[in-house]
Design a protein around this motif. Structure first.
Motif, PDB file in Angstrom:
ATOM      1  N   GLU A   1       0.839  -1.198   0.000  1.00  0.00           N
ATOM      2  CA  GLU A   1       0.000   0.000   0.000  1.00  0.00           C
ATOM      3  C   GLU A   1       0.878   1.253   0.000  1.00  0.00           C
ATOM      4  O   GLU A   1       0.546   2.246  -0.646  1.00  0.00           O
TER       5      GLU A   1
ATOM      6  N   GLU B   1     -14.627 -13.533   4.145  1.00  0.00           N
ATOM      7  CA  GLU B   1     -15.016 -12.175   4.543  1.00  0.00           C
ATOM      8  C   GLU B   1     -14.488 -11.833   5.929  1.00  0.00           C
ATOM      9  O   GLU B   1     -14.154 -10.682   6.215  1.00  0.00           O
TER      10      GLU B   1
ATOM     11  N   ARG C   1     -10.953 -10.969   5.370  1.00  0.00           N
ATOM     12  CA  ARG C   1     -10.857  -9.615   4.791  1.00  0.00           C
ATOM     13  C   ARG C   1     -10.910  -8.557   5.892  1.00  0.00           C
ATOM     14  O   ARG C   1     -10.142  -7.595   5.888  1.00  0.00           O
ATOM     15  N   LYS C   2     -11.796  -8.774   6.844  1.00  0.00           N
ATOM     16  CA  LYS C   2     -11.906  -7.815   7.951  1.00  0.00           C
ATOM     17  C   LYS C   2     -10.636  -7.850   8.810  1.00  0.00           C
ATOM     18  O   LYS C   2     -10.140  -6.803   9.248  1.00  0.00           O
TER      19      LYS C   2
ATOM     20  N   ASP D   1      -8.087  -5.976   7.161  1.00  0.00           N
ATOM     21  CA  ASP D   1      -8.521  -4.612   6.863  1.00  0.00           C
ATOM     22  C   ASP D   1      -8.360  -4.312   5.373  1.00  0.00           C
ATOM     23  O   ASP D   1      -7.860  -3.250   4.983  1.00  0.00           O
ATOM     24  N   LEU D   2      -8.777  -5.290   4.545  1.00  0.00           N
ATOM     25  CA  LEU D   2      -8.671  -5.137   3.089  1.00  0.00           C
ATOM     26  C   LEU D   2      -9.871  -4.381   2.551  1.00  0.00           C
ATOM     27  O   LEU D   2     -11.008  -4.619   2.979  1.00  0.00           O
ATOM     28  N   SER D   3      -9.634  -3.508   1.600  1.00  0.00           N
ATOM     29  CA  SER D   3     -10.752  -2.842   0.939  1.00  0.00           C
ATOM     30  C   SER D   3     -11.440  -3.837   0.005  1.00  0.00           C
ATOM     31  O   SER D   3     -10.852  -4.847  -0.401  1.00  0.00           O
ATOM     32  N   ASP D   4     -12.680  -3.533  -0.348  1.00  0.00           N
ATOM     33  CA  ASP D   4     -13.471  -4.466  -1.152  1.00  0.00           C
ATOM     34  C   ASP D   4     -12.918  -4.669  -2.556  1.00  0.00           C
ATOM     35  O   ASP D   4     -13.240  -5.661  -3.215  1.00  0.00           O
ATOM     36  N   ASP D   5     -12.096  -3.728  -3.027  1.00  0.00           N
ATOM     37  CA  ASP D   5     -11.599  -3.849  -4.404  1.00  0.00           C
ATOM     38  C   ASP D   5     -10.322  -4.701  -4.493  1.00  0.00           C
ATOM     39  O   ASP D   5      -9.781  -4.878  -5.587  1.00  0.00           O
TER      40      ASP D   5
END
Length: 200
Positions: free
Chosen positions: A132, A153, A156-157, A160-164
């Motif tokens: 990043e 999911e 992902r949380k 702390d990944l963004s949805d894209d």
């Protein structure tokens, strides 16, 4: 002919003119060397060495006690995409003492794969932070080590990944699974490139 022998003898096509670079990063013992080996069309350059008592207190192998070797520089593999384009794979060493190599390894890189071991999610944070920081596109691949795993999911949380940012499953030992990881990254890069062109 064994597949390993065939891979070792695959020559670079004389028509090859464009090289693309992808880096595979992640924590110590997460499967980066295994992924490069599974998808490379050549016998990968590997810098795996037997772990000795010299690394005690330096490399934290507490959560990967079955691991007997470690990467001391980086792994290198190759895939021919077509007659002109060649994909070069670099697997970065995961030990903290080699993190200083990462920024230079990122130079000229199109994108990256972050391999994650869900038993040690926190080992992936540094890789994601550096990518990043460099503004480098990446995807995340959850490597299978057996046993129960959190839902994607939930992972992902935790990261702390963004949805894209694509997040997929993989088994780094399986060639087809490794290829799917790389295809996901290439498709992600293509979407980003197309969106950028559309914005101008």
């Amino acid at each position: 002919m064994k597949s390993s022998d065939q891979a070792a003898r695959t020559p670079l096509r004389s028509t090859a003119s464009d090289g693309l670079k992808i880096v595979i990063v992640g924590g110590f013992g997460v499967g980066k060397t295994t992924l490069v080996r599974s998808v490379s069309e050549i016998r990968p350059l590997s810098t795996e060495e037997t772990m000795t008592r010299a690394g005690v207190g330096i490399d934290d192998a507490g959560d990967v006690q079955d691991k007997t070797t470690t990467t001391v520089a980086f792994d290198f593999g190759r895939i021919s995409l077509n007659n002109e384009m060649v994909l070069y794979l670099f697997g970065a060493p995961g030990q903290q003492r080699f993190w200083f190599l990462w920024d230079r390894l990122f130079s000229g890189t199109l994108g990256a794969v972050v391999l994650v071991d869900t038993r040690r999610v926190e080992d992936s944070w540094y890789a994601i932070d550096r990518l990043e920081h460099h503004g480098m596109p990446f995807i995340v691949a959850r490597n299978h080590f057996g046993g129960p795993m959190p839902e994607l999911e939930d992972l992902r949380k935790a990261l702390d990944l963004s949805d894209d940012v694509p997040l997929i499953d993989c088994d780094a030992r399986e060639r087809e699974s490794g290829k799917a990881v790389l295809i996901t990254l290439v498709n992600h890069l293509y979407r980003l490139s197309t969106a950028l062109e559309g914005a101008h």
